[in-house]
Write a protein that holds these residues in place. Structure first.
Motif, PDB file in Angstrom:
ATOM      1  N   ALA A  89     -21.228  30.748 -56.508  1.00  8.93           N
ATOM      2  CA  ALA A  89     -22.273  31.238 -55.605  1.00  8.93           C
ATOM      3  C   ALA A  89     -23.593  30.494 -55.835  1.00  8.93           C
ATOM      4  O   ALA A  89     -24.258  30.080 -54.874  1.00  8.93           O
ATOM      5  CB  ALA A  89     -22.468  32.739 -55.786  1.00  8.93           C
ATOM      6  N   GLU A  90     -23.971  30.315 -57.095  1.00  9.38           N
ATOM      7  CA  GLU A  90     -25.206  29.587 -57.413  1.00  9.38           C
ATOM      8  C   GLU A  90     -25.088  28.126 -56.992  1.00  9.38           C
ATOM      9  O   GLU A  90     -26.008  27.546 -56.447  1.00  9.38           O
ATOM     10  CB  GLU A  90     -25.508  29.676 -58.915  1.00  9.38           C
ATOM     11  N   TYR A  91     -23.923  27.544 -57.229  1.00 10.09           N
ATOM     12  CA  TYR A  91     -23.697  26.159 -56.815  1.00 10.09           C
ATOM     13  C   TYR A  91     -23.868  26.028 -55.305  1.00 10.09           C
ATOM     14  O   TYR A  91     -24.542  25.114 -54.823  1.00 10.09           O
ATOM     15  CB  TYR A  91     -22.303  25.707 -57.250  1.00 10.09           C
ATOM     16  N   ALA A  92     -23.289  26.937 -54.541  1.00  7.15           N
ATOM     17  CA  ALA A  92     -23.388  26.892 -53.074  1.00  7.15           C
ATOM     18  C   ALA A  92     -24.835  27.036 -52.618  1.00  7.15           C
ATOM     19  O   ALA A  92     -25.267  26.349 -51.677  1.00  7.15           O
ATOM     20  CB  ALA A  92     -22.520  27.982 -52.454  1.00  7.15           C
ATOM     21  N   ARG A  93     -25.611  27.889 -53.265  1.00  7.07           N
ATOM     22  CA  ARG A  93     -27.030  28.076 -52.903  1.00  7.07           C
ATOM     23  C   ARG A  93     -27.861  26.833 -53.187  1.00  7.07           C
ATOM     24  O   ARG A  93     -28.829  26.557 -52.492  1.00  7.07           O
ATOM     25  CB  ARG A  93     -27.623  29.258 -53.658  1.00  7.07           C
ATOM     26  N   ARG A  94     -27.491  26.086 -54.214  1.00  4.19           N
ATOM     27  CA  ARG A  94     -28.303  24.954 -54.649  1.00  4.19           C
ATOM     28  C   ARG A  94     -27.736  23.602 -54.224  1.00  4.19           C
ATOM     29  O   ARG A  94     -28.269  22.568 -54.600  1.00  4.19           O
ATOM     30  CB  ARG A  94     -28.428  24.999 -56.175  1.00  4.19           C
ATOM     31  N   LEU A  95     -26.689  23.592 -53.433  1.00  3.78           N
ATOM     32  CA  LEU A  95     -25.974  22.371 -53.088  1.00  3.78           C
ATOM     33  C   LEU A  95     -26.891  21.247 -52.611  1.00  3.78           C
ATOM     34  O   LEU A  95     -26.743  20.102 -53.020  1.00  3.78           O
ATOM     35  CB  LEU A  95     -24.916  22.682 -52.032  1.00  3.78           C
ATOM     36  N   ASP A  96     -27.865  21.556 -51.756  1.00  6.01           N
ATOM     37  CA  ASP A  96     -28.742  20.508 -51.211  1.00  6.01           C
ATOM     38  C   ASP A  96     -29.690  19.920 -52.247  1.00  6.01           C
ATOM     39  O   ASP A  96     -30.221  18.840 -52.044  1.00  6.01           O
ATOM     40  CB  ASP A  96     -29.551  21.054 -50.038  1.00  6.01           C
ATOM     41  N   THR A  97     -29.920  20.623 -53.353  1.00  7.43           N
ATOM     42  CA  THR A  97     -30.846  20.125 -54.374  1.00  7.43           C
ATOM     43  C   THR A  97     -30.115  19.520 -55.569  1.00  7.43           C
ATOM     44  O   THR A  97     -30.745  19.168 -56.560  1.00  7.43           O
ATOM     45  CB  THR A  97     -31.772  21.250 -54.872  1.00  7.43           C
TER      46      THR A  97
END
Length: 105
Positions: A17-25
């Motif tokens: 979930a955290e990976y998906a939220r931060r994918l663009d960064t």
């Protein structure tokens, strides 16, 4: 002595979930903007068109990745004039496969 990262697990410490939220960064968001990629024995090398904000973006992504993937090694090369900026990401054995899966998502 500087640690090589060879004794660190080749895995991202972020939960899905955290990976998906931060994918663009993280690396996937950055390398989507690369002009080219070259596979290395122990990683991948990406080339980017030079821009005013590129170095700031690279620094932010590298800092974020160092926290969740501490086994990665980063090298940024900026040649004179309008030459591309190159980001080389390497690590211990298995890093290339990890990177290829990471950016293929």
């Amino acid at each position: 002595m500087i640690p090589s990262g060879a004794d660190l697990p080749i895995a991202c410490t972020l939960d899905p979930a955290e990976y998906a939220r931060r994918l663009d960064t993280l690396l996937p968001g950055l390398v989507a903007k690369a002009e080219s990629a070259e596979v290395l024995p122990d990683g991948v090398c990406w080339s980017f068109r030079r821009s005013d904000e590129l170095m700031l973006v690279l620094a932010a992504v590298i800092e974020a990745e160092r926290r969740c993937c501490p086994f990665l090694r980063f090298q940024v090369t900026g040649e004179p004039s309008d030459s591309p900026v190159v980001l080389e990401v390497t690590g211990p054995p298995g890093t290339r496969g990890f990177l290829e899966r990471l950016v293929a998502r």
